[in-house]
Write an enzyme that holds these catalytic residues in place. Structure first.
Site, PDB file in Angstrom:
ATOM      1  N   ARG A   1       4.090  -1.924   8.801  1.00 34.70           N
ATOM      2  CA  ARG A   1       2.875  -1.758   9.389  1.00 34.70           C
ATOM      3  C   ARG A   1       2.011  -3.070   9.510  1.00 34.70           C
ATOM      4  O   ARG A   1       1.809  -4.012   8.470  1.00 34.70           O
ATOM      5  CB  ARG A   1       1.990  -0.895   8.254  1.00 34.70           C
ATOM      6  CG  ARG A   1       0.471  -0.678   8.859  1.00 34.70           C
ATOM      7  CD  ARG A   1      -0.274  -0.072   7.634  1.00 34.70           C
ATOM      8  NE  ARG A   1      -1.473   0.167   8.092  1.00 34.70           N
ATOM      9  CZ  ARG A   1      -2.772   0.384   7.382  1.00 34.70           C
ATOM     10  NH1 ARG A   1      -2.341   0.382   5.980  1.00 34.70           N
ATOM     11  NH2 ARG A   1      -3.742   0.607   8.105  1.00 34.70           N
TER      12      ARG A   1
ATOM     13  N   ASN B   1       4.440  -1.284   4.067  1.00 35.91           N
ATOM     14  CA  ASN B   1       3.040  -1.631   4.194  1.00 35.91           C
ATOM     15  C   ASN B   1       2.778  -2.905   3.186  1.00 35.91           C
ATOM     16  O   ASN B   1       2.550  -2.433   1.946  1.00 35.91           O
ATOM     17  CB  ASN B   1       2.272  -0.469   3.925  1.00 35.91           C
ATOM     18  CG  ASN B   1       0.762  -0.672   4.162  1.00 35.91           C
ATOM     19  OD1 ASN B   1       0.299  -1.843   4.374  1.00 35.91           O
ATOM     20  ND2 ASN B   1      -0.067   0.530   4.290  1.00 35.91           N
TER      21      ASN B   1
ATOM     22  N   HIS C   1      -6.403   2.626  12.245  1.00 35.51           N
ATOM     23  CA  HIS C   1      -6.007   3.745  11.792  1.00 35.51           C
ATOM     24  C   HIS C   1      -5.337   4.491  12.797  1.00 35.51           C
ATOM     25  O   HIS C   1      -4.950   5.707  13.097  1.00 35.51           O
ATOM     26  CB  HIS C   1      -7.023   4.724  11.265  1.00 35.51           C
ATOM     27  CG  HIS C   1      -7.695   4.617   9.932  1.00 35.51           C
ATOM     28  ND1 HIS C   1      -8.904   4.986   9.822  1.00 35.51           N
ATOM     29  CD2 HIS C   1      -7.139   4.075   8.927  1.00 35.51           C
ATOM     30  CE1 HIS C   1      -9.393   4.240   8.517  1.00 35.51           C
ATOM     31  NE2 HIS C   1      -8.211   4.029   8.100  1.00 35.51           N
TER      32      HIS C   1
ATOM     33  N   ARG D   1     -17.571   0.578   1.944  1.00 37.73           N
ATOM     34  CA  ARG D   1     -17.992   0.273   3.393  1.00 37.73           C
ATOM     35  C   ARG D   1     -18.968   0.730   3.890  1.00 37.73           C
ATOM     36  O   ARG D   1     -19.293   1.871   3.707  1.00 37.73           O
ATOM     37  CB  ARG D   1     -16.939  -0.116   4.457  1.00 37.73           C
ATOM     38  CG  ARG D   1     -15.818  -0.968   4.012  1.00 37.73           C
ATOM     39  CD  ARG D   1     -14.860  -1.059   5.174  1.00 37.73           C
ATOM     40  NE  ARG D   1     -13.469  -1.679   4.947  1.00 37.73           N
ATOM     41  CZ  ARG D   1     -12.347  -0.936   5.219  1.00 37.73           C
ATOM     42  NH1 ARG D   1     -12.072   0.138   5.972  1.00 37.73           N
ATOM     43  NH2 ARG D   1     -11.044  -1.283   4.865  1.00 37.73           N
TER      44      ARG D   1
ATOM     45  N   GLU E   1       1.408   8.410   8.171  1.00 41.89           N
ATOM     46  CA  GLU E   1       1.689   7.120   8.958  1.00 41.89           C
ATOM     47  C   GLU E   1       3.179   6.571   8.919  1.00 41.89           C
ATOM     48  O   GLU E   1       3.604   5.869   9.693  1.00 41.89           O
ATOM     49  CB  GLU E   1       0.514   6.034   8.576  1.00 41.89           C
ATOM     50  CG  GLU E   1      -0.859   6.342   8.795  1.00 41.89           C
ATOM     51  CD  GLU E   1      -1.896   5.768   8.038  1.00 41.89           C
ATOM     52  OE1 GLU E   1      -2.053   6.301   6.989  1.00 41.89           O
ATOM     53  OE2 GLU E   1      -2.548   4.878   8.600  1.00 41.89           O
TER      54      GLU E   1
END
Ligand code: ADP
Length: 399
Positions: A89, A10, A178, A239, A384
């Site tokens: 990823r 990743n 996601h 965010r 993940e």
């Protein structure tokens, strides 16, 4: 040793996370992080069997150097020969990639084209491919996309109500992110609920630094809270999540904000951090509320939890039936406080918590935390990396 291993990568612009996974024994052999890449402080941390090894990187302090060091470590540990493939990823697959894909020159070109949709992420993900191709020239490499699981969303869910041409000419639509996490926990939830994945109906809440919530109908994503970018949806660590689009014009026209300042404001200085003026970290805010009754931390967490509950409730419109709600991600897996504050607003959906189970289900534990008469409410730690490894193997099997 006959084990077949997959190295999952990743890669960010200044960091590279990796995991070495053995699919046959369902075991993560090691994990690691190269960080501060591009600076003299660049360092590599590898964790194996609970033991951490930390080393500084010598110049050039770049991704290739980090991968070289990882390869040297794997050779020392006699693990390199067992690696059969790498799984990367990728954040954005646009509408082109709805499934994991074997990386070749054409795929790299296509992903480069998609970079306008994810300028911060896709180019960084490609740096990882470049570095690993140099170190492992003979091994197949597979791209797994964060957006792929949400490619089943219907038009009514993915279109913005703006001129249609912006979608057809420029790909401006909601994509969602996601995806690997929502897919993983939905599959696990189907097993727990003893339902076929293709028949399970769920709302999955991935609450970490980034947060997104998905509606899953018959095992397929039919709506999700993030949009063209990961900025849309619920409030997050830094965010803002949803705001009135008119607010952007107001900030530009009345307060003279530039595009760069707006980006900083909405992506880095908002959410829990912006509202609390204290921290983006949920744990720190909970401490401030519980120990000091900190007013802004209290407000930040109230807004955060209310918006999550509101989004979950809105998926009544996306689903015809609901087998359960799932919490995952650092906050979803660990914060009994947030789970209580969210679920107390979901009584119309007949979701109620068993507070003892809620308190006990943290730090890697999984299970149903609902009261006996409630619809199931599951906590499932996400993985993940595991999905990326599994999907990498599936691509190899097909080739
Ligand atoms: P990322 O999106 O970067 O992968 P994580 O999924 O690790 O992030 O989630 C990070 C968030 O999880 C942080 O806000 C952190 O405070 C929160 N978190 C982790 N452990 C706990 C805990 N025990 N209680 C409350 N929040 C927690």
């Amino acid at each position: 040793m006959n084990q077949q291993l997959i190295l999952v990568i990743n890669c960010g612009s200044s960091s590279l996370k990796f995991s070495l996974i053995c699919l046959s024994t369902k075991h993560t052999i090691l994990t690691g992080l190269a960080e501060c890449l591009g600076t003299p402080e660049a360092q590599l941390t590898i964790k194996k069997n609970g033991e951490k090894t930390k080393t500084g990187l010598v110049a050039p302090h770049n991704h290739r150097k980090a991968i070289e060091n990882i390869l040297t470590y794997l050779k020392e540990q006699q693990l390199d020969q067992s690696i059969i493939a790498l799984g990367h990823r990728f954040v954005h697959g646009g509408e082109v990639y709805s499934a994991p894909t074997l990386i070749n020159d054409q795929v790299i070109e296509k992903i480069e084209e998609l970079s306008s949709l994810a300028p911060l992420h896709n180019p960084a993900n490609l740096i990882g491919v470049d570095a690993t191709q140099a170190a492992f020239p003979k091994l197949p490499q597979v791209a797994v996309f964060d957006t792929a699981f949400h490619q089943t969303m219907p038009e009514q869910a993915f279109l913005y109500a703006i001129p249609y041409e912006l979608y057809t000419k420029h790909g401006i639509r909601r994509y969602g992110f996601h995806g690997t996490s929502h897919y993983f926990v939905a599959k696990e939830a189907a097993k727990i609920l003893d339902k076929k994945f293709s028949a399970v109906n769920l709302i999955t809440a991935h609450l970490g630094n980034g947060c997104s919530i998905s509606a899953i109908k018959d095992g397929r994503s039919v709506d999700t809270s993030m949009g063209l970018t990961p900025l849309e949806g619920v409030a997050m660590g830094t965010r803002s999540g949803d705001i009135d689009p008119g607010l952007l014009l107001h900030l530009q026209q009345e307060l003279g904000y530039t595009a760069e300042q707006l980006n900083q404001l909405l992506n880095k200085d908002s959410g829990l951090k912006g509202l609390s003026s204290l921290s983006n970290d949920c744990r720190a805010l909970e401490d401030a509320v519980l120990k000091d009754n900190h007013p802004q931390a209290t407000i930040a967490l109230s807004v955060f939890c209310y918006r999550i509950a509101k989004t979950i409730s809105s998926y009544i419109a996306a689903l015809e039936s609901l087998d359960g709600l799932v919490f995952t991600g650092g906050i979803g897996e660990n914060s009994s406080f947030v789970r209580t504050q969210v679920v107390k607003r979901l009584s119309l959906l007949n979701i109620h918590l068993d507070e003892e189970k809620n308190e006990a289900t943290r730090f890697g534990a999984s299970g149903n935390i609902a009261s006996p008469t409630s619809r199931p409410c599951l906590v499932i730690p996400t993985n993940e990396e595991w999905v990326i490894a599994e999907q990498t193997q599936q691509v190899l099997n097909k080739e």
